[in-house]
Design a protein around this motif. Structure first.
Motif, PDB file in Angstrom:
ATOM      1  N   THR A 112      12.199 -46.491-104.551  1.00 30.90           N
ATOM      2  CA  THR A 112      12.357 -47.508-105.257  1.00 30.90           C
ATOM      3  C   THR A 112      10.919 -48.575-105.375  1.00 30.90           C
ATOM      4  OG1 THR A 112      14.400 -48.190-104.905  1.00 30.90           O
ATOM      5  CG2 THR A 112      13.375 -49.723-106.021  1.00 30.90           C
ATOM      6  N   VAL A 113      10.282 -48.402-106.608  1.00 31.11           N
ATOM      7  CA  VAL A 113       8.928 -48.920-106.787  1.00 31.11           C
ATOM      8  C   VAL A 113       9.182 -50.374-107.790  1.00 31.11           C
ATOM      9  CG1 VAL A 113       6.724 -48.912-108.082  1.00 31.11           C
ATOM     10  CG2 VAL A 113       7.609 -46.926-107.047  1.00 31.11           C
ATOM     11  N   GLY A 114       8.673 -51.462-107.233  1.00 27.15           N
ATOM     12  CA  GLY A 114       8.848 -52.561-107.889  1.00 27.15           C
ATOM     13  C   GLY A 114       7.683 -53.481-107.866  1.00 27.15           C
ATOM     14  N   ILE A 115       7.473 -54.548-108.851  1.00 23.70           N
ATOM     15  CA  ILE A 115       6.406 -55.439-109.027  1.00 23.70           C
ATOM     16  C   ILE A 115       6.835 -56.917-108.940  1.00 23.70           C
ATOM     17  CG2 ILE A 115       5.416 -53.813-110.673  1.00 23.70           C
ATOM     18  CD1 ILE A 115       6.465 -55.892-113.076  1.00 23.70           C
ATOM     19  N   LYS A 116       5.921 -57.758-108.919  1.00 19.72           N
ATOM     20  CA  LYS A 116       6.156 -59.125-108.691  1.00 19.72           C
ATOM     21  C   LYS A 116       5.304 -59.856-109.248  1.00 19.72           C
ATOM     22  CE  LYS A 116       6.525 -62.990-105.369  1.00 19.72           C
ATOM     23  NZ  LYS A 116       6.388 -63.323-103.927  1.00 19.72           N
ATOM     24  N   LEU A 117       5.660 -60.733-110.262  1.00 19.23           N
ATOM     25  CA  LEU A 117       4.698 -61.613-111.150  1.00 19.23           C
ATOM     26  C   LEU A 117       4.990 -63.098-111.063  1.00 19.23           C
ATOM     27  CD1 LEU A 117       4.644 -59.521-114.523  1.00 19.23           C
ATOM     28  CD2 LEU A 117       3.022 -59.258-112.667  1.00 19.23           C
ATOM     29  N   ARG A 118       3.869 -64.039-110.930  1.00 17.33           N
ATOM     30  CA  ARG A 118       4.068 -65.299-111.142  1.00 17.33           C
ATOM     31  C   ARG A 118       3.158 -65.806-112.176  1.00 17.33           C
ATOM     32  NH1 ARG A 118       4.063 -67.270-105.675  1.00 17.33           N
ATOM     33  NH2 ARG A 118       6.142 -66.611-105.518  1.00 17.33           N
ATOM     34  N   ASP A 119       3.609 -66.580-113.077  1.00 15.53           N
ATOM     35  CA  ASP A 119       3.007 -67.191-114.319  1.00 15.53           C
ATOM     36  C   ASP A 119       2.097 -68.575-113.848  1.00 15.53           C
ATOM     37  OD1 ASP A 119       4.785 -68.871-114.959  1.00 15.53           O
ATOM     38  OD2 ASP A 119       5.577 -67.724-116.414  1.00 15.53           O
ATOM     39  N   ASP A 120       1.545 -68.954-114.746  1.00 14.96           N
ATOM     40  CA  ASP A 120       0.780 -70.152-114.396  1.00 14.96           C
ATOM     41  C   ASP A 120       1.922 -71.477-114.690  1.00 14.96           C
ATOM     42  OD1 ASP A 120       1.501 -70.001-117.120  1.00 14.96           O
ATOM     43  OD2 ASP A 120      -0.530 -70.532-117.815  1.00 14.96           O
TER      44      ASP A 120
END
Length: 389
Positions: A307-315
């Motif tokens: 399983t490949v995943g990403i994490k993003l946090r915006d402004d």
């Protein structure tokens, strides 16, 4: 280990002992030796960005500067504190040294990270020795042997808590830092543990602490006076029962000598918010590097993942995660980069980004299967970060 990262750095820069030092700077903030033999150090007051403190010396902590605190906030508290960059290769080296030294004396060890371990001392020779006047003499001598072995191997000090179980040992290891040694029997829990704030129990985090405080529960002793049904009503069945037992020092978890990691991940917080379009090239380089770092971690530890995943946090501090499960496990950087990019395409990229992360889960031992040729062709150089934006 006592202020582990900072203590390792003080081995390298012993002239900084006794001063407030913060670890968490960039590589370009390394100390520079001048032509006259003196040293120039970066100061916290000169830092500009959104980095966070990894750790700090006890002198810096006395000024209110702690790990996970934003650098800019820390600079307001201790502007003259010296700022050093992190060096995880060095920290891993010293971690291996101290664990090797300890297991020569007490081989049953549970590894809890780079600077913390649990030991089962039940069958270690000498642990059960004692005298009528001092029944804990044997265990005390054993602890001193462990502390000396760590110091001889690394030049660093550690703090030890010795109790009947892991929950209490975790608390006690932090009661007399640095270079502390705390022994505790179950009979002493009411006098020595109950006066402590509830947050001292590992597993009671900030949210639970705040909720307990709103309910009038601030110390471990007050928590121990709470009825089980009351705790279940307010915190649910599992956590309520755990709180009831933890307040009484009840913990029957064994020392686990081996466990499989569930995931490996890398993430970074940017010095400034990056725009998906205007900073596309920079984001792409960071994204590729994170994938390569995760792949290197998998290779070093001998795992592959499905399983490949990403994490993003915006402004706006909104965090988004996405993941995809592959038919076969992988630890190939290009394959991880490809599928992480596919996850990214499912996220509406409308705001500037402050954090980016990549994770591989569903791990198994071995190298997995080789990626399909079509995946290999989509290597990091040819994969745009934000297709369609």
């Amino acid at each position: 280990m006592d202020a582990f990262y900072a203590s390792v750095e003080l081995l390298r820069y012993p002239q900084l002992r006794g001063q407030p030092v913060v670890i968490g700077g960039r590589r370009d903030q390394r100390p520079q030796q001048l032509s006259d033999g003196s040293w120039h150090y970066a100061r916290l007051r000169d830092y500009v960005g959104r980095g966070v403190i990894t750790t700090s010396t006890y002198e810096a902590r006395a000024l209110g500067v702690h790990s996970a605190m934003g650098m800019m906030k820390a600079a307001a508290l201790a502007p003259d504190a010296i700022l050093l960059p992190v060096d995880f290769d060095a920290y891993r080296h010293y971690s291996r040294l101290f664990k090797q030294a300890v297991t020569q004396i007490a081989p049953v060890m549970e590894d809890r990270g780079i600077d913390e371990i649990y030991l089962d001392l039940s069958d270690v020779p000498g642990a059960q020795d004692g005298t009528p006047d001092d029944p804990l003499a044997g265990i005390r001598d054993l602890a001193q042997r462990i502390k000396q072995a760590v110091f001889d191997a690394t030049g660093l000090t550690c703090s030890i808590g010795i109790t009947p179980n892991k929950l209490l040992s975790k608390i006690c290891s932090e009661l007399d830092k640095p270079n502390g040694l705390t022994l505790l029997t179950l009979d002493e829990v009411p006098t020595r543990i109950w006066p402590l704030p509830v947050k001292r129990i590992n597993g009671i985090g900030p949210k639970a602490t705040q909720k307990l405080q709103t309910l009038g529960v601030e110390t471990i002793g007050q928590l121990a006076q709470c009825e089980l049904d009351w705790l279940i009503d307010h915190f649910g069945g599992n956590y309520g029962q755990w709180l009831y037992r933890a307040a009484r020092g009840d913990d029957n978890r064994p020392v686990v000598t081996y466990s499989e990691p569930k995931s490996l991940s890398r993430e970074t917080t940017f010095e400034r918010d990056l725009h998906p379009r205007q900073d596309r090239e920079q984001l792409g380089e960071v994204f590729t590097r994170l994938c390569q770092q995760v792949a290197a971690d998998l290779l070093r530890k001998g795992y592959a993942g499905r399983t490949v995943g990403i994490k993003l946090r915006d402004d706006a501090f909104k965090t988004v995660t996405r993941s995809i499960t592959l038919p076969h496990p992988t630890r190939d950087a290009a394959t991880i980069r490809h599928w992480a990019g596919q996850c990214l395409k499912t996220v509406p990229l409308e705001r500037r980004l402050r954090l980016l992360g990549v994770k591989v889960e569903n791990l198994q031992k071995g190298d997995g299967t080789e990626p399909a040729p079509s995946d290999r062709e989509k290597g990091p150089q040819t994969l745009p970060l934000f297709d369609g934006v």
